[in-house]
Enzyme design. Sequence first.
Site, PDB file in Angstrom:
ATOM      1  N   SER A 218       0.811  -1.222   0.000  1.00 33.34           N
ATOM      2  CA  SER A 218       0.000   0.000   0.000  1.00 33.34           C
ATOM      3  C   SER A 218       0.842   1.268   0.000  1.00 33.34           C
ATOM      4  O   SER A 218       1.922   1.323   0.602  1.00 33.34           O
ATOM      5  CB  SER A 218      -0.872  -0.002   1.256  1.00 33.34           C
ATOM      6  OG  SER A 218      -1.436   1.264   1.486  1.00 33.34           O
TER       7      SER A 218
ATOM      8  N   TYR B 210      -1.692   0.267  10.687  1.00 30.15           N
ATOM      9  CA  TYR B 210      -1.951  -0.371   9.387  1.00 30.15           C
ATOM     10  C   TYR B 210      -0.750  -0.202   8.461  1.00 30.15           C
ATOM     11  O   TYR B 210      -0.271  -1.163   7.843  1.00 30.15           O
ATOM     12  CB  TYR B 210      -3.210   0.244   8.745  1.00 30.15           C
ATOM     13  CG  TYR B 210      -3.391  -0.136   7.288  1.00 30.15           C
ATOM     14  CD1 TYR B 210      -3.978  -1.355   6.939  1.00 30.15           C
ATOM     15  CD2 TYR B 210      -2.969   0.710   6.251  1.00 30.15           C
ATOM     16  CE1 TYR B 210      -4.140  -1.715   5.599  1.00 30.15           C
ATOM     17  CE2 TYR B 210      -3.127   0.359   4.927  1.00 30.15           C
ATOM     18  CZ  TYR B 210      -3.714  -0.857   4.598  1.00 30.15           C
ATOM     19  OH  TYR B 210      -3.868  -1.204   3.276  1.00 30.15           O
TER      20      TYR B 210
ATOM     21  N   GLU C 267       0.172   3.603   1.787  1.00 32.47           N
ATOM     22  CA  GLU C 267       0.249   4.016   3.202  1.00 32.47           C
ATOM     23  C   GLU C 267       1.644   3.755   3.774  1.00 32.47           C
ATOM     24  O   GLU C 267       2.009   4.318   4.792  1.00 32.47           O
ATOM     25  CB  GLU C 267      -0.789   3.260   4.021  1.00 32.47           C
ATOM     26  CG  GLU C 267      -2.183   3.843   3.967  1.00 32.47           C
ATOM     27  CD  GLU C 267      -2.305   5.182   4.671  1.00 32.47           C
ATOM     28  OE1 GLU C 267      -1.962   5.264   5.853  1.00 32.47           O
ATOM     29  OE2 GLU C 267      -2.739   6.156   4.036  1.00 32.47           O
TER      30      GLU C 267
HETATM   31  P1  NAP Z   1     -11.515  -4.570   1.747  1.00 28.75           P
HETATM   32  O1  NAP Z   1     -12.670  -4.220   0.855  1.00 28.75           O
HETATM   33  O2  NAP Z   1     -11.492  -4.036   3.128  1.00 28.75           O
HETATM   34  O3  NAP Z   1     -11.433  -6.175   1.808  1.00 28.75           O
HETATM   35  C1  NAP Z   1     -10.653  -6.814   2.771  1.00 28.75           C
HETATM   36  C2  NAP Z   1     -10.873  -8.322   2.651  1.00 28.75           C
HETATM   37  O4  NAP Z   1     -10.061  -8.989   3.621  1.00 28.75           O
HETATM   38  C3  NAP Z   1     -12.314  -8.776   2.912  1.00 28.75           C
HETATM   39  O5  NAP Z   1     -12.653  -9.795   1.994  1.00 28.75           O
HETATM   40  C4  NAP Z   1     -12.234  -9.360   4.319  1.00 28.75           C
HETATM   41  O6  NAP Z   1     -13.196 -10.354   4.578  1.00 28.75           O
HETATM   42  C5  NAP Z   1     -10.846  -9.981   4.263  1.00 28.75           C
HETATM   43  N1  NAP Z   1     -10.275 -10.304   5.565  1.00 28.75           N
HETATM   44  C6  NAP Z   1     -10.108  -9.477   6.625  1.00 28.75           C
HETATM   45  N2  NAP Z   1      -9.541 -10.137   7.646  1.00 28.75           N
HETATM   46  C7  NAP Z   1      -9.339 -11.408   7.243  1.00 28.75           C
HETATM   47  C8  NAP Z   1      -8.791 -12.568   7.849  1.00 28.75           C
HETATM   48  N3  NAP Z   1      -8.350 -12.573   9.102  1.00 28.75           N
HETATM   49  N4  NAP Z   1      -8.705 -13.704   7.106  1.00 28.75           N
HETATM   50  C9  NAP Z   1      -9.175 -13.736   5.841  1.00 28.75           C
HETATM   51  N5  NAP Z   1      -9.740 -12.674   5.227  1.00 28.75           N
HETATM   52  C10 NAP Z   1      -9.811 -11.531   5.919  1.00 28.75           C
HETATM   53  O7  NAP Z   1     -10.138  -4.149   1.076  1.00 28.75           O
HETATM   54  P2  NAP Z   1      -9.818  -3.724  -0.457  1.00 28.75           P
HETATM   55  O8  NAP Z   1     -10.036  -2.267  -0.606  1.00 28.75           O
HETATM   56  O9  NAP Z   1     -10.472  -4.676  -1.380  1.00 28.75           O
HETATM   57  O10 NAP Z   1      -8.238  -3.929  -0.481  1.00 28.75           O
HETATM   58  C11 NAP Z   1      -7.659  -5.195  -0.826  1.00 28.75           C
HETATM   59  C12 NAP Z   1      -6.237  -5.243  -0.283  1.00 28.75           C
HETATM   60  O11 NAP Z   1      -5.466  -4.203  -0.859  1.00 28.75           O
HETATM   61  C13 NAP Z   1      -6.108  -5.057   1.225  1.00 28.75           C
HETATM   62  O12 NAP Z   1      -5.017  -5.837   1.663  1.00 28.75           O
HETATM   63  C14 NAP Z   1      -5.770  -3.590   1.390  1.00 28.75           C
HETATM   64  O13 NAP Z   1      -5.081  -3.373   2.591  1.00 28.75           O
HETATM   65  C15 NAP Z   1      -4.904  -3.381   0.158  1.00 28.75           C
HETATM   66  N6  NAP Z   1      -4.877  -2.038  -0.404  1.00 28.75           N
HETATM   67  C16 NAP Z   1      -6.040  -1.410  -0.736  1.00 28.75           C
HETATM   68  C17 NAP Z   1      -6.008  -0.180  -1.341  1.00 28.75           C
HETATM   69  C18 NAP Z   1      -7.277   0.549  -1.743  1.00 28.75           C
HETATM   70  O14 NAP Z   1      -7.205   1.741  -2.019  1.00 28.75           O
HETATM   71  N7  NAP Z   1      -8.413  -0.135  -1.815  1.00 28.75           N
HETATM   72  C19 NAP Z   1      -4.775   0.435  -1.620  1.00 28.75           C
HETATM   73  C20 NAP Z   1      -3.595  -0.247  -1.294  1.00 28.75           C
HETATM   74  C21 NAP Z   1      -3.654  -1.494  -0.702  1.00 28.75           C
HETATM   75  P3  NAP Z   1     -14.669  -9.999   5.211  1.00 28.75           P
HETATM   76  O15 NAP Z   1     -15.532  -9.683   4.019  1.00 28.75           O
HETATM   77  O16 NAP Z   1     -15.013 -11.264   5.889  1.00 28.75           O
HETATM   78  O17 NAP Z   1     -14.488  -8.832   6.125  1.00 28.75           O
HETATM   79  O1  G4F Z   2     -10.590   6.814   2.664  1.00 27.02           O
HETATM   80  P1  G4F Z   2      -9.593   6.683   3.755  1.00 27.02           P
HETATM   81  O2  G4F Z   2     -10.066   6.070   5.017  1.00 27.02           O
HETATM   82  O3  G4F Z   2      -8.365   5.928   3.114  1.00 27.02           O
HETATM   83  P2  G4F Z   2      -6.816   5.818   3.515  1.00 27.02           P
HETATM   84  O4  G4F Z   2      -6.601   6.110   4.949  1.00 27.02           O
HETATM   85  O5  G4F Z   2      -6.059   6.632   2.526  1.00 27.02           O
HETATM   86  O6  G4F Z   2      -6.541   4.261   3.284  1.00 27.02           O
HETATM   87  C1  G4F Z   2      -7.001   3.602   2.108  1.00 27.02           C
HETATM   88  O7  G4F Z   2      -6.011   3.707   1.103  1.00 27.02           O
HETATM   89  C2  G4F Z   2      -4.771   3.044   1.413  1.00 27.02           C
HETATM   90  C3  G4F Z   2      -3.824   3.277   0.233  1.00 27.02           C
HETATM   91  O8  G4F Z   2      -3.163   4.504   0.413  1.00 27.02           O
HETATM   92  C4  G4F Z   2      -5.035   1.579   1.631  1.00 27.02           C
HETATM   93  F1  G4F Z   2      -3.859   0.923   1.870  1.00 27.02           F
HETATM   94  C5  G4F Z   2      -6.001   1.404   2.782  1.00 27.02           C
HETATM   95  O9  G4F Z   2      -6.305   0.003   2.936  1.00 27.02           O
HETATM   96  C6  G4F Z   2      -7.285   2.148   2.456  1.00 27.02           C
HETATM   97  O10 G4F Z   2      -7.889   1.513   1.353  1.00 27.02           O
HETATM   98  O11 G4F Z   2      -9.020   8.127   4.135  1.00 27.02           O
HETATM   99  C7  G4F Z   2      -8.461   8.985   3.159  1.00 27.02           C
HETATM  100  C8  G4F Z   2      -8.190  10.355   3.758  1.00 27.02           C
HETATM  101  C9  G4F Z   2      -7.436  10.302   5.092  1.00 27.02           C
HETATM  102  O12 G4F Z   2      -6.431  11.281   5.082  1.00 27.02           O
HETATM  103  C10 G4F Z   2      -8.484  10.670   6.129  1.00 27.02           C
HETATM  104  O13 G4F Z   2      -7.975  11.350   7.278  1.00 27.02           O
HETATM  105  O14 G4F Z   2      -9.455  10.968   4.037  1.00 27.02           O
HETATM  106  C11 G4F Z   2      -9.368  11.585   5.307  1.00 27.02           C
HETATM  107  N1  G4F Z   2     -10.717  11.720   5.858  1.00 27.02           N
HETATM  108  C12 G4F Z   2     -11.325  12.909   6.136  1.00 27.02           C
HETATM  109  N2  G4F Z   2     -12.541  12.686   6.662  1.00 27.02           N
HETATM  110  C13 G4F Z   2     -11.549  10.724   6.193  1.00 27.02           C
HETATM  111  C14 G4F Z   2     -12.700  11.335   6.712  1.00 27.02           C
HETATM  112  N3  G4F Z   2     -11.414   9.392   6.086  1.00 27.02           N
HETATM  113  C15 G4F Z   2     -12.459   8.622   6.503  1.00 27.02           C
HETATM  114  N4  G4F Z   2     -12.368   7.288   6.375  1.00 27.02           N
HETATM  115  N5  G4F Z   2     -13.603   9.176   7.039  1.00 27.02           N
HETATM  116  C16 G4F Z   2     -13.772  10.528   7.162  1.00 27.02           C
HETATM  117  O15 G4F Z   2     -14.789  11.005   7.646  1.00 27.02           O
END
Ligand code: NAP
Ligand code: G4F
Length: 326
Positions: A124, A148, A126
């Site tokens: 990520s 995280y 992050e």
């Molecule tokens: P998400 O919608 O939160 O999905 C997370 C998945 O992980 C869900 O299927 C959840 O299952 C499963 N999970 C959680 N704990 C588990 C456990 N103990 N054992 C097995 N499965 C488990 O996340 P996403 O946005 O699709 O992201 C996919 C991956 O990319 C994650 O690793 C995230 O950290 C990473 N990532 C995401 C972003 C982004 O912007 N979306 C960016 C960079 C990296 P349940 O449905 O049962 O909760």
């Molecule tokens: O949407 P966020 O919660 O995403 P964040 O923290 O960037 O993390 C997501 O992206 C990562 C990749 O860079 C992934 F690895 C991670 O698993 C996840 O998918 O927050 C984005 C920004 C933050 O700076 C937060 O402080 O939005 C700001 N924010 C402002 N108001 C808020 C809010 N975030 C959330 N969730 N809720 C608010 O009300």
Amino acid sequence: MTKRALITGITGQDGSYLAEFLLDEGYEVVGMVRRSSTVTFERIAHLQDRIGTVHGDLLDQASLIDLLRTYRPTEVYNLAAQSFVQTSFGQPVLTGEITALGVTRLLDAIRIVDPDIRFYQASSSEMFGKVHEVPQNEDTPFHPRSPYGVAKVYGHWITVNYRESYGLHASSGMLFNHESPRRGLEFVTRKISHGAARIKLGLDRELRLGNLEAHRDWGFAGDYVKAMWMMLQQETPDDYVVAAGRTHSVREFCNVAFGHLGLNWEDHVVVDEQFFRPAEVDLLVGDATKARTVLGWKDSTTFEELVVMMVDADMDLLSGKLRPIS
Ligand code: NAP
Ligand code: G4F
């Protein structure tokens, strides 16, 4: 040879898009799901007759070994994680167990069962956290700002370590934020698109948010899952930044989302301290030159198109025009 992919986290946003993509590529797809008292298959309901599901948990090593022995995948995509940054401050140990050590459990299961399996780790942006340079690329030092982010740094380095120690074909995708109508409701983009739609429909009057000045490099999840697959098709495993290369603030996201519905966001958004984080990631913007040149990856969705896609989907959802996920 049958191409068989195992996806952990298949019930999540990325898991559902990746499953669709791999099915189109002719793969047999098996998704690992954890036991739950309620159904968590909403995002993959439309695929259920085309994929297999198997119970397992990143917290349970034996379940991982068992399912690899039973299903013999050729590729494993590790998308499962405790993925919400805010929750990681409240549950840092659980986040470490799943998001960090869970990667080791899975890599070690692969090493034991079949070291020829190709492995993708969902790293990520992050990890860059308090960024040391702008934009961020594969050589930018890590400085995570949340439990995280720290857990993802561990997951990243253990992937590199198993590649270097055991010769596994293990790659790490450092993906910047990617969003969609399937995004969880707690993430800021979906919170805004859903909140704006509720206000437009008269279901709410205000939307409470945290830091409006945070900047993110937001892309469309459907574009990003293709990069995961591309990494595993390379002869040599490696690490890649995947990003759109543009950055926008939460404030700008509000402006486009509410504006699309003919609303002024400033009339409805209330800043609420409870959504601020103990340490913030202020600015992310990625340089995906390596993914674009080596993998041939490209994205297809502008920032404005992404926001409008999400707002329109939430308007349909909330106004009762329930559509199957597409
Ligand atoms: P998400 O919608 O939160 O999905 C997370 C998945 O992980 C869900 O299927 C959840 O299952 C499963 N999970 C959680 N704990 C588990 C456990 N103990 N054992 C097995 N499965 C488990 O996340 P996403 O946005 O699709 O992201 C996919 C991956 O990319 C994650 O690793 C995230 O950290 C990473 N990532 C995401 C972003 C982004 O912007 N979306 C960016 C960079 C990296 P349940 O449905 O049962 O909760
Ligand atoms: O949407 P966020 O919660 O995403 P964040 O923290 O960037 O993390 C997501 O992206 C990562 C990749 O860079 C992934 F690895 C991670 O698993 C996840 O998918 O927050 C984005 C920004 C933050 O700076 C937060 O402080 O939005 C700001 N924010 C402002 N108001 C808020 C809010 N975030 C959330 N969730 N809720 C608010 O009300």
